[in-house]
Design a protein around this motif. Structure first.
Motif, short mmCIF file in Angstrom:
data_model
loop_
_atom_site.label_atom_id
_atom_site.label_comp_id
_atom_site.label_asym_id
_atom_site.label_seq_id
_atom_site.Cartn_x
_atom_site.Cartn_y
_atom_site.Cartn_z
N ILE A 111 0.81 -1.29 0.10
CA ILE A 111 0.12 0.03 -0.03
C ILE A 111 0.82 1.36 0.07
O ILE A 111 0.80 2.32 -0.77
CB ILE A 111 -1.13 -0.17 1.19
CG1 ILE A 111 -1.91 -1.10 0.88
CG2 ILE A 111 -1.62 1.37 1.44
CD1 ILE A 111 -2.76 -1.35 2.17
N ALA A 112 1.91 1.30 0.78
CA ALA A 112 2.89 2.27 0.81
C ALA A 112 3.60 2.43 -0.55
O ALA A 112 3.60 3.78 -1.07
CB ALA A 112 3.89 1.98 1.85
N ARG A 113 3.90 1.45 -1.26
CA ARG A 113 4.53 1.50 -2.51
C ARG A 113 3.61 2.01 -3.35
O ARG A 113 4.06 2.89 -4.46
CB ARG A 113 4.83 0.03 -2.90
CG ARG A 113 5.43 -0.20 -4.34
CD ARG A 113 5.83 -1.78 -4.60
NE ARG A 113 5.97 -1.98 -5.82
CZ ARG A 113 5.14 -2.43 -6.83
NH1 ARG A 113 3.85 -2.57 -6.45
NH2 ARG A 113 5.50 -2.82 -8.02
N ALA A 114 2.26 2.02 -3.49
CA ALA A 114 1.31 2.73 -4.47
C ALA A 114 1.25 3.89 -4.19
O ALA A 114 1.16 4.83 -5.13
CB ALA A 114 -0.13 1.92 -4.03
N PHE A 115 1.31 4.67 -2.77
CA PHE A 115 1.14 6.25 -2.66
C PHE A 115 2.43 6.95 -2.51
O PHE A 115 2.56 7.98 -2.63
CB PHE A 115 0.31 6.10 -1.10
CG PHE A 115 -1.00 6.00 -1.36
CD1 PHE A 115 -1.67 7.14 -1.66
CD2 PHE A 115 -1.56 4.43 -1.38
CE1 PHE A 115 -3.25 6.86 -1.94
CE2 PHE A 115 -2.86 4.59 -1.27
CZ PHE A 115 -3.59 5.60 -1.41
N VAL A 116 3.54 6.28 -2.61
CA VAL A 116 4.83 6.93 -2.38
C VAL A 116 5.10 7.93 -3.52
O VAL A 116 5.33 9.01 -3.66
CB VAL A 116 5.82 6.01 -2.27
CG1 VAL A 116 7.49 6.70 -2.72
CG2 VAL A 116 6.23 5.41 -0.98
N PRO A 117 4.68 7.28 -5.05
CA PRO A 117 4.97 8.11 -6.04
C PRO A 117 3.84 9.46 -5.91
O PRO A 117 4.38 10.68 -6.14
CB PRO A 117 4.65 7.57 -7.18
CG PRO A 117 4.69 5.76 -6.81
CD PRO A 117 4.31 6.04 -5.27
#
Length: 236
Positions: A111-117
């Motif tokens: 989930i973090a990976r999806a929002f970092v960008p």
């Protein structure tokens, strides 16, 4: 000032629900994620509720991608969903181990990976991860659970370094034994005395402290524990 929007996993009970109740009073718009909503929950807390099993590795990547696309205006992600299955290692099935690693570690990472960008492009955002004292101190019968929480702690520390120059704050909150239904079905529970357990609202208050700090201030890691560590072992 635009209204703030938080996504909270594990939002239907325990610490996650307490966080939602507190942030609702703080004026946040809330997106709650839970495997299911129990009857009687106040759905008025949430602007949007998503029922999703975060322990399912076959669906989590697509779900995280869709969540980031549909909720890209969120400025805060609070990863609270988690579970523990405590037994000697040889008594844990492979599914028990996978379940804890998927829910406690893989899901928050993806989930973090999806929002970092999104946060990097905006140069603003908050990630708050609810860990555990088990990420510092391993315990008997907690091999898989401790592995997941030690792993989460390592992930968060690295993400903190990776994101700082882009205006993103990353915090890990590690509660000790907290009086919630986490211990239902377990062979032990925190002590019943007021100084022998944390309350879910204690962790929720720590979350608001983190989010209300000046934008240039980061609480890297917060450890919370009851004044007296007491474990009640249940009789068979």
């Amino acid at each position: 000032m635009n209204k703030r929007k938080a996504i909270v996993t594990g939002a239907s009970r325990g610490i996650g629900l307490a966080i939602c109740q507190t942030l609702h009073h703080e004026g946040f718009d809330l997106v709650g994620i839970a495997r299911s909503l129990p009857s009687g929950i106040d759905t008025g807390l949430f602007d949007h509720v998503i029922e999703q099993d975060l322990s399912n590795p076959d669906s989590i990547v697509a779900f995280a991608t869709r969540l980031a696309r549909e909720q890209e205006d969120a400025d805060t992600i609070i990863s609270c969903a988690g579970a523990g299955r405590f037994a000697p290692l040889e008594s844990l099935g492979v599914d028990d181990i996978r379940y804890q690693l998927n829910l406690n570690l893989l899901a928050p990472m993806l989930i973090a990976r999806a929002f970092v960008p999104i946060f990097k492009k905006r140069r603003q955002g908050n990630f708050v991860f609810i860990g555990s004292e088990a990420g510092h101190q391993a315990g008997q019968r907690g091999t898989a659970y401790s592995a997941s929480k030690f792993g989460l702690r390592g992930f968060v520390k690295s993400l903190r370094i990776e994101c700082a120059s882009r205006g993103i704050r990353v915090c890990l909150i590690n509660p000790g034994m907290t009086q919630t239904d986490f211990y239902a079905g377990q062979g032990f529970a925190p002590g019943k005395g007021d100084a022998e357990h944390l309350r879910a609202k204690d962790i929720a208050d720590a979350v608001t402290l983190v989010l209300n700090a000046p934008s240039g201030t980061v609480f890297d890691e917060i450890n919370l524990s009851p004044l007296n560590r007491v474990i009640d072992f249940k009789s068979n």
